[in-house]
Design a protein around this motif. Sequence first.
Motif, short mmCIF file in Angstrom:
data_model
loop_
_atom_site.label_atom_id
_atom_site.label_comp_id
_atom_site.label_asym_id
_atom_site.label_seq_id
_atom_site.Cartn_x
_atom_site.Cartn_y
_atom_site.Cartn_z
N TYR A 1 42.16 33.49 33.66
CA TYR A 1 42.77 34.26 35.33
C TYR A 1 43.14 35.31 35.21
CZ TYR A 1 47.52 34.89 37.97
OH TYR A 1 48.52 35.89 38.97
N ALA B 1 41.03 42.90 38.57
CA ALA B 1 41.45 43.47 39.74
C ALA B 1 42.24 44.89 40.06
CB ALA B 1 42.12 42.51 40.60
N ALA C 1 40.86 37.91 35.57
CA ALA C 1 40.80 38.15 36.88
C ALA C 1 41.48 39.31 37.06
CB ALA C 1 40.26 37.02 37.64
N LEU C 2 42.66 38.95 36.61
CA LEU C 2 44.30 40.29 37.38
C LEU C 2 43.21 41.43 36.41
CD1 LEU C 2 47.65 38.26 35.90
CD2 LEU C 2 46.91 39.33 38.43
N ARG D 1 33.83 42.80 38.57
CA ARG D 1 34.96 42.46 39.27
C ARG D 1 35.05 40.83 38.76
NH1 ARG D 1 37.92 43.93 43.68
NH2 ARG D 1 35.91 44.58 45.03
N VAL E 1 36.15 38.22 41.59
CA VAL E 1 37.46 38.01 42.64
C VAL E 1 37.89 36.15 42.60
CG1 VAL E 1 36.88 38.39 44.68
CG2 VAL E 1 35.62 39.32 43.79
N LEU E 2 39.21 36.69 43.00
CA LEU E 2 39.35 35.08 42.67
C LEU E 2 39.49 35.30 44.49
CD1 LEU E 2 42.38 35.25 40.81
CD2 LEU E 2 40.70 34.12 40.39
N THR E 3 39.23 33.49 44.68
CA THR E 3 39.40 33.52 45.85
C THR E 3 40.77 33.04 47.21
OG1 THR E 3 37.91 31.39 45.67
CG2 THR E 3 37.12 33.00 46.79
N GLY E 4 41.43 32.79 47.75
CA GLY E 4 42.74 32.14 48.18
C GLY E 4 43.92 32.51 47.60
N ARG F 1 41.45 27.50 42.16
CA ARG F 1 41.01 29.64 41.67
C ARG F 1 40.58 30.14 41.31
NH1 ARG F 1 45.94 33.15 42.97
NH2 ARG F 1 45.01 34.60 43.82
#
Lengths: 334, 323
Positions: free
Chosen positions: A259, A266, A262-263, A280, A282-285, A302
Motif C-alpha cells: 500500500y 501514485a 502504491a501511494l 507505477r 496502480v491500485l484498482t477500485g 486492492r
Amino acid sequence: MNAIGKKKAVPILSVRDLKVHFTLSGTGLFGKERKLKAVDGINFDLFPGETLGIVGESGCGKSTLGRAILQLIPPTDGQVIWLGRDIVGAPHSAMQPLRRDLQIIFQDPLASLNPRMTIGEIIAEPLVTHKADLGKEEIKARVKRMMARVGLLPQMINRYPHEFSGGQCQRIGIARAMILEPKLIICDEPVSALDVSIQAQIVNLLQELQREFDLSLIFISHDLSIVRHICHRILVLYLGNVMELADRDSIYAAPKHPYTKALISAVPIPDPEIERNKERIVLTGDLPSPTNPPSGCVFRTRCPFAKDVCATDIPTVDTINDHHQVACHFHERM
Amino acid sequence: MTNHILNVENLRTRFQTPDGEVEAVNDVNFHIDPGETLGVVGESGSGKTQIFLAVMGLLAKNGKATGTVRYKDSDILNIPSRQLNKIRGVTMSMIFQDPMTSLNPFLKISKQMTEVLVEHRGMSEGDALKRAINMLDRVGIPGAAQRVHMYPHEFSGGMRQRVMIAMALLCDPEVLIADEPTTALDVTVQAQILDLLRDLKKDFNTAIVMITHDLGVVAGLCDRVMVMYGGRVIETGTVRDIFYDSHHPYTEGLLKSMPRIDTASEDSLFAIPGQPPNLQNLPQGCAYQERCDYVMDRCRAARPPLIGFDTGRASACFREDGQ
C-alpha cells in the motif's frame, strides 16, 4: 534532527492499542446496529521535538486518530499515555490543565475561526481560559508578540477573519495554537486548502516554530510530498489499521508495504521526464466500506500481491529493525 | 487554414461588483489542436477557471466577456444559449472539481445521462441507456448496469468524478475542459482518472484542457502549458520548455516551491514571499512585482507585455530583453 537518536529519549506520547468504534443505527425500524471501526488498534510513540506524519486516503481514520489522542472523540479502548499518564477517560477537570500542552490546527483555516471575534480575541482566547490571572495589557502584549512571530502585522489585531486570505487565516490558527507554548500540536491537513506558493510559507513556519520551541508535531496529511519534507517518521494507515511505520528515509527509499509503495508511486512528480517514465503500482477500485472491512488483511481487496493467506490471517505488525515496522504477510519479498 | 479546434483571441472578462469593476481575465490568447493537452496553471484568483467559463458561456450574471472564441470556424462567444447548446455538453464538455455541484441529487444517474442523448442525438430511451451503461463501464465503474439506476449520493467521491467524466464523454466531445478534476481526490484515485484522460487522448484524439495548480499533474499529462498570474498569461510553452527552461520568475518560483516526493531535503522549502494579488487592486506595472526577486524600477512603472521569443514560446518579463 534525527529520529533514530530520539529513540533513546523518553516518549512524550505513547498510543497503545487505541480503538475508536462508532455505532451506526441500522436501516429501517428494526435494522441491526453496525460497528464502524474508524481506528482499530493503533500503537506508536512520539518523542520530544519530533514530527510524526500520519498518511492515508480519506476515510482511513487519520483525523479520527488525531482527535482521539486529544480526547475530542472518546476512544473505545486502549491507552493514550501523555507524559507517563493515561488520559483516556480522564474527567474534564483533569483534562483541562493538560490542554495547555495539547493543541490542534485545522484544514479549513477560515471555518476554524469565529467570524464574530477579532483575530486579537481569537488568539487571546486560550490565554483568557488558561491563564486568567494575566492582566489585559500582558495578554495584549503576548498576542502581538505571537502575531509578529507567525508573520502577521500586529496592527491588524482588531481585524476580523474574513479580511484575511487563506494563508493568513492559517497563520492566525497557528498563533492561537502557539500562544500557550504547547508541547504538542496536531496539524490536521494544515496546508491542503492553500495555494502552492502559500503552502511552502506555512510549512516553513511550522518547522521554525518546532525548532524554536522544541515542539512535537503530529502532521496528518494525504500529501506524501509535503510529509516527506516535514516529517521525521511516517505512519501509514488503511481502514483504521497501521500498514507501516518507519523513519522518513527508510519508508521513501524502501517501502515494505504494497500500500505504501502504491501511494508513493501514485504521487505525480513535477518533472515531465521522470513522471512519464516512472514505474507505477496502480491500485484498482475504491476504499472498501469501513462498516464491512475485508477479512484478514484489510488491504487485500486492492493489493496486487494478495494471496489466499491474506484473506484468512490478519498480518501482525512486524518489526524489521529499530526504525521500521510493517504489517504484511509478504514484506520480506517486497 | 489551421486545424485549431479552439482558438481564443483577446479574451477579457469583467465583473461588476459592489466594490467596482474587476478584470478577472485580460488579453488571453491561445489555441488548442485535436489530440493535444493544454495545461492551464495558476493560483486561486489567477483567472484560469474564468477563461473557460467564458468560453462555455457559463460566466456569472455580473460577468461580461469580450474578444473572440472560435470553435472550428464559428465565433461562439456571447452567442444565444440556444445555439451554444448545440456545442456545449455535446462536442465541447467541461468537468469540475466538485462533482456534486454538477450532478442533480434528485435524479438517478440514468435520467441525467440519457437526457442529453435523447435531446441531442435523438436516441430512443433504450439505446440511450445502453450507451450510458457502456460509458460508465469505460470509465471504470464496476457493475455499471446496476449502478446507473442509483442516485449521486450513493457513489464515492472518486466514482462520482467518473460519473461526471462519463457524462461529459457521452456525445464523443472533441474538446474536454477539465477544471481541477482530481484536486479533491486521493492520489490513488487521481492516478486512475489521469490514466483515463490519457486513454481518451489516445483513443479518440480528444483535445483536453487541464486546469490545475498541481505541476505534477501537468508534467505527466500535458503537451503545452499556459501559466496565469493576476488575470493574465505570464508564460507559455511546451511542457519541456516550462519545466526545464522557464523564463518567468513566477514559473521558476512555483517549480521551486513544490515539495517533491523523489527528493529528500533537510533545508526549508523555497517559498514565494507575500500573497497572490488582489484583482480589485492590482499594482501599476507587473502584477508579480511585490513577490519577485528580480524586480527592477521599470517593473513598477509599466506592465511587461507577453513577448514571443521562439516557436510557441512567450514570457511577460522585462528580464527577457537583455536586462
